[in-house]
Design a protein around this motif. Structure first.
Motif, PDB file in Angstrom:
ATOM      1  N   ILE A 195     -37.148  16.425  74.227  1.00 34.88           N
ATOM      2  CA  ILE A 195     -35.794  16.695  73.757  1.00 34.88           C
ATOM      3  C   ILE A 195     -35.894  17.182  72.318  1.00 34.88           C
ATOM      4  N   ALA A 196     -35.479  18.414  72.079  1.00 32.52           N
ATOM      5  CA  ALA A 196     -35.612  19.024  70.756  1.00 32.52           C
ATOM      6  C   ALA A 196     -34.246  19.466  70.260  1.00 32.52           C
ATOM      7  N   ASP A 197     -33.779  18.855  69.176  1.00 27.16           N
ATOM      8  CA  ASP A 197     -32.550  19.363  68.566  1.00 27.16           C
ATOM      9  C   ASP A 197     -32.929  20.451  67.579  1.00 27.16           C
ATOM     10  N   ILE A 198     -31.998  21.359  67.315  1.00 28.60           N
ATOM     11  CA  ILE A 198     -32.288  22.447  66.383  1.00 28.60           C
ATOM     12  C   ILE A 198     -31.254  22.481  65.262  1.00 28.60           C
ATOM     13  N   CYS A 199     -30.810  21.306  64.857  1.00 26.67           N
ATOM     14  CA  CYS A 199     -29.801  21.186  63.804  1.00 26.67           C
ATOM     15  C   CYS A 199     -30.361  21.543  62.429  1.00 26.67           C
ATOM     16  N   GLY A 200     -29.433  21.858  61.505  1.00 25.69           N
ATOM     17  CA  GLY A 200     -29.811  22.239  60.156  1.00 25.69           C
ATOM     18  C   GLY A 200     -30.145  21.081  59.248  1.00 25.69           C
ATOM     19  N   VAL A 201     -29.965  19.849  59.715  1.00 23.71           N
ATOM     20  CA  VAL A 201     -30.434  18.670  58.994  1.00 23.71           C
ATOM     21  C   VAL A 201     -31.296  17.859  59.950  1.00 23.71           C
ATOM     22  N   LYS A 202     -32.302  17.211  59.419  1.00 24.60           N
ATOM     23  CA  LYS A 202     -33.230  16.513  60.289  1.00 24.60           C
ATOM     24  C   LYS A 202     -33.227  15.001  60.089  1.00 24.60           C
ATOM     25  N   GLY A 203     -32.996  14.536  58.877  1.00 29.10           N
ATOM     26  CA  GLY A 203     -33.053  13.109  58.614  1.00 29.10           C
ATOM     27  C   GLY A 203     -32.033  12.319  59.415  1.00 29.10           C
ATOM     28  N   ALA A 204     -30.794  12.803  59.471  1.00 28.98           N
ATOM     29  CA  ALA A 204     -29.738  12.092  60.189  1.00 28.98           C
ATOM     30  C   ALA A 204     -30.026  12.028  61.679  1.00 28.98           C
TER      31      ALA A 204
END
Length: 274
Positions: free
Chosen positions: A81-90
């Motif tokens: 499962i890979a998200d491609i959001c612009g922030v990663k820490g959250a």
């Protein structure tokens, strides 16, 4: 390998098209009108049904929606499962807040346009672009290798690995701060009646001013500390230029401009080396 893409906007739609160009067939998830158009245009093979059917799921949704989607759906044990959001820490904090049967990898494609939506998606959007993969002690190496292979076939020319913290600090400067500057720049009353008075510099400064405030506000708030630090630093530098101009001190102003020029030249050299 069964692939699914949740979110078929500019980035998700471009991922589906670049995968299709590489010979893969992805199923999709989105609002009914968007999904119907994606099916009709052959962007995706079909509407995704059971999320447990897929080996790889790309979550191309805004951060809050991505966390809701990942937390609210069952996935196959061992699925990537890979998200491609612009922030990663959250996202990383949310995913690892409880045990998961799937293998999570946080990703961020460094590509985009000033426009959004499936209608603006493009199979060549990622050609030569950079993909950031955020890793930590929980990241599965085999899952990363699988994604690297897919990203290469999608056209990405560079894959960078880093921690979520490093990613968010860099993105606060290279992307999020730049959008704030552009958005603030166009608020000057001098911008009125500008036709005929502009060149490339005005176009460069205003190109990314038209942010979607509902999306970018959340991105800023989810990366608030890093963005605040970069904005504070920028304001400090701008105040130096302002002070030199108010004092009428040409020497100080020349020195500040020289510092900026030399720093830009250094960055250009570093970019060529990389």
């Amino acid at each position: 390998m069964k692939i699914m893409i949740a979110g078929l906007g500019l980035i998700g739609g471009s991922m589906a098209k670049s995968l299709a160009r590489a010979g893969y067939s992805a199923d999709g998830f989105d609002r009914a009108p968007v999904l119907r158009r994606a099916e009709e245009e052959g962007v995706v093979a079909r509407a995704a049904a059971d999320t447990r059917d897929y080996d790889v799921v790309f979550v191309a949704l805004p951060p809050d929606a991505a966390m809701e989607y990942i937390g609210g759906h069952p996935f196959r044990e061992g699925a990537v499962i890979a998200d491609i959001c612009g922030v990663k820490g959250a996202l990383e904090k949310f995913v690892y807040s409880q045990p998961r049967a799937f293998r999570y990898v946080g990703c961020h494609p460094m590509a985009g346009k000033e426009v959004s939506g499936l209608e603006n998606s493009d199979a060549s959007l990622f050609d030569g672009a950079s993909m950031i993969i955020a890793e930590n002690e929980h990241t599965d190496a085999e899952a990363v290798r699988l994604l690297e292979s897919l990203f290469s076939e999608m056209g990405f020319g560079c894959i960078r690995h880093c921690s979520a913290e490093y990613h968010d600090a860099k993105i606060a400067y290279t992307s999020q701060l730049a959008h704030i500057v552009s958005n603030a720049y166009v608020k000057s009353p001098t911008a009125d009646g500008f036709p005929g008075f502009t060149g490339g510099s005005f176009q460069d400064m205003t190109r990314i001013a038209g942010v979607d405030e509902s999306v970018w506000t959340r991105l800023y708030m989810l990366n608030r500390e890093a963005v605040t630090e970069e904005l504070r630093r920028l304001v400090g530098h701008l105040n130096e230029y302002l002070a030199a101009l108010e004092r009428g001190n040409e020497g100080d102003l020349c020195g500040l401009l020289k510092e900026g020029r030399l720093r830009k030249e250094q960055l250009d050299v570093e970019r060529k080396i990389l």
